[in-house]
Motif scaffolding. Structure first.
Motif, PDB file in Angstrom:
ATOM      1  N   ALA A  16       0.831  -1.212   0.000  1.00 24.26           N
ATOM      2  CA  ALA A  16       0.000   0.000   0.000  1.00 24.26           C
ATOM      3  C   ALA A  16       0.861   1.257   0.000  1.00 24.26           C
ATOM      4  CB  ALA A  16      -0.935  -0.005   1.206  1.00 24.26           C
ATOM      5  N   LEU A  17       1.931   1.258   0.775  1.00 28.88           N
ATOM      6  CA  LEU A  17       2.811   2.427   0.822  1.00 28.88           C
ATOM      7  C   LEU A  17       3.523   2.641  -0.511  1.00 28.88           C
ATOM      8  CD1 LEU A  17       4.315   1.957   4.397  1.00 28.88           C
ATOM      9  CD2 LEU A  17       2.706   3.728   3.662  1.00 28.88           C
ATOM     10  N   PHE A  18       3.997   1.571  -1.131  1.00 30.61           N
ATOM     11  CA  PHE A  18       4.653   1.717  -2.428  1.00 30.61           C
ATOM     12  C   PHE A  18       3.660   2.057  -3.527  1.00 30.61           C
ATOM     13  CE2 PHE A  18       8.431   0.033  -0.462  1.00 30.61           C
ATOM     14  CZ  PHE A  18       9.429   0.719  -1.135  1.00 30.61           C
ATOM     15  N   ASP A  19       2.421   1.589  -3.406  1.00 24.75           N
ATOM     16  CA  ASP A  19       1.384   2.006  -4.355  1.00 24.75           C
ATOM     17  C   ASP A  19       1.195   3.515  -4.288  1.00 24.75           C
ATOM     18  OD1 ASP A  19       0.886  -0.534  -5.311  1.00 24.75           O
ATOM     19  OD2 ASP A  19      -0.926  -0.840  -4.112  1.00 24.75           O
ATOM     20  N   ARG A  20       1.137   4.040  -3.074  1.00 28.13           N
ATOM     21  CA  ARG A  20       0.957   5.480  -2.887  1.00 28.13           C
ATOM     22  C   ARG A  20       2.143   6.260  -3.455  1.00 28.13           C
ATOM     23  NH1 ARG A  20       0.213   6.735   2.965  1.00 28.13           N
ATOM     24  NH2 ARG A  20      -1.119   4.937   2.729  1.00 28.13           N
ATOM     25  N   LEU A  21       3.355   5.781  -3.193  1.00 26.21           N
ATOM     26  CA  LEU A  21       4.530   6.443  -3.758  1.00 26.21           C
ATOM     27  C   LEU A  21       4.488   6.423  -5.283  1.00 26.21           C
ATOM     28  CD1 LEU A  21       7.403   5.136  -1.473  1.00 26.21           C
ATOM     29  CD2 LEU A  21       6.933   7.543  -1.967  1.00 26.21           C
ATOM     30  N   ASN A  22       4.101   5.292  -5.859  1.00 24.28           N
ATOM     31  CA  ASN A  22       4.064   5.164  -7.307  1.00 24.28           C
ATOM     32  C   ASN A  22       2.988   6.046  -7.928  1.00 24.28           C
ATOM     33  OD1 ASN A  22       5.423   3.735  -9.472  1.00 24.28           O
ATOM     34  ND2 ASN A  22       3.408   2.848  -9.894  1.00 24.28           N
ATOM     35  N   GLU A  23       1.905   6.297  -7.197  1.00 20.55           N
ATOM     36  CA  GLU A  23       0.868   7.213  -7.691  1.00 20.55           C
ATOM     37  C   GLU A  23       1.407   8.636  -7.772  1.00 20.55           C
ATOM     38  OE1 GLU A  23      -2.437   6.812  -5.050  1.00 20.55           O
ATOM     39  OE2 GLU A  23      -2.907   4.787  -5.740  1.00 20.55           O
ATOM     40  N   GLN A  24       2.246   9.007  -6.818  1.00 22.50           N
ATOM     41  CA  GLN A  24       2.795  10.363  -6.786  1.00 22.50           C
ATOM     42  C   GLN A  24       3.887  10.549  -7.835  1.00 22.50           C
ATOM     43  OE1 GLN A  24       4.085  10.790  -2.736  1.00 22.50           O
ATOM     44  NE2 GLN A  24       2.006  10.810  -1.942  1.00 22.50           N
ATOM     45  N   LYS A  25       4.701   9.509  -8.013  1.00 22.85           N
ATOM     46  CA  LYS A  25       5.807   9.589  -8.970  1.00 22.85           C
ATOM     47  C   LYS A  25       6.098   8.179  -9.452  1.00 22.85           C
ATOM     48  CE  LYS A  25      10.750  10.422  -9.223  1.00 22.85           C
ATOM     49  NZ  LYS A  25      11.944  10.643  -8.426  1.00 22.85           N
ATOM     50  N   GLN A  26       5.755   7.903 -10.692  1.00 23.98           N
ATOM     51  CA  GLN A  26       6.015   6.565 -11.206  1.00 23.98           C
ATOM     52  C   GLN A  26       7.517   6.387 -11.365  1.00 23.98           C
ATOM     53  OE1 GLN A  26       3.624   5.721 -14.624  1.00 23.98           O
ATOM     54  NE2 GLN A  26       1.809   5.510 -13.367  1.00 23.98           N
ATOM     55  N   ASP A  27       8.021   5.347 -10.735  1.00 27.42           N
ATOM     56  CA  ASP A  27       9.448   5.086 -10.718  1.00 27.42           C
ATOM     57  C   ASP A  27       9.646   3.581 -10.823  1.00 27.42           C
ATOM     58  OD1 ASP A  27      12.164   4.622  -9.689  1.00 27.42           O
ATOM     59  OD2 ASP A  27      12.116   6.732  -9.118  1.00 27.42           O
ATOM     60  N   TRP A  28      10.598   3.147 -11.609  1.00 33.15           N
ATOM     61  CA  TRP A  28      10.824   1.717 -11.799  1.00 33.15           C
ATOM     62  C   TRP A  28      11.201   1.026 -10.493  1.00 33.15           C
ATOM     63  CZ3 TRP A  28      15.638  -0.328 -10.821  1.00 33.15           C
ATOM     64  CH2 TRP A  28      16.693   0.567 -10.756  1.00 33.15           C
ATOM     65  N   VAL A  29      11.881   1.733  -9.585  1.00 38.12           N
ATOM     66  CA  VAL A  29      12.250   1.141  -8.291  1.00 38.12           C
ATOM     67  C   VAL A  29      10.995   0.802  -7.500  1.00 38.12           C
ATOM     68  CG1 VAL A  29      13.388   1.566  -6.072  1.00 38.12           C
ATOM     69  CG2 VAL A  29      14.480   2.293  -8.203  1.00 38.12           C
ATOM     70  N   TYR A  30      10.035   1.706  -7.478  1.00 36.77           N
ATOM     71  CA  TYR A  30       8.788   1.450  -6.754  1.00 36.77           C
ATOM     72  C   TYR A  30       8.056   0.251  -7.348  1.00 36.77           C
ATOM     73  CZ  TYR A  30       9.622   6.168  -4.972  1.00 36.77           C
ATOM     74  OH  TYR A  30      10.164   7.283  -4.403  1.00 36.77           O
ATOM     75  N   GLU A  31       8.070   0.153  -8.655  1.00 36.56           N
ATOM     76  CA  GLU A  31       7.389  -0.966  -9.307  1.00 36.56           C
ATOM     77  C   GLU A  31       8.065  -2.290  -8.970  1.00 36.56           C
ATOM     78  OE1 GLU A  31       4.642  -3.125 -10.893  1.00 36.56           O
ATOM     79  OE2 GLU A  31       4.444  -0.959 -10.722  1.00 36.56           O
TER      80      GLU A  31
END
Length: 76
Positions: free
Chosen positions: A36-51
């Motif tokens: 859930a936390l990484f989903d939120r980060l990815n919504e703010q800034k799509q980044d390959w690390v988050y994915e």
């Protein structure tokens, strides 16, 4: 490493705080919360690390890592 502008320091600082919180939940094996936390980060800034972390968490929800797992991923 990622090049950053000096004007982005505040937003980067907030992103780093959220990233560290997400990473801590990952390492403590709280995979649903970490996802859930990484989903939120990815919504703010799509980044390959988050994915990458999101994909690993989805996998760990179905196939948990061994008991001696230390939060490290080895590429074989």
């Amino acid at each position: 490493f990622e090049p950053l502008s000096l004007g982005a320091a505040q937003s980067i600082s907030e992103e780093e705080e959220h990233y560290q919180a997400a990473l801590a939940t990952y390492k403590s094996r709280q995979f649903a919360q970490a996802l859930a936390l990484f989903d939120r980060l990815n919504e703010q800034k799509q980044d390959w690390v988050y994915e990458i972390y999101r994909e690993r968490r989805r996998n760990f929800l179905v196939n948990p890592p061994p008991a001696d797992w230390q939060g490290v991923h080895n590429h074989n």
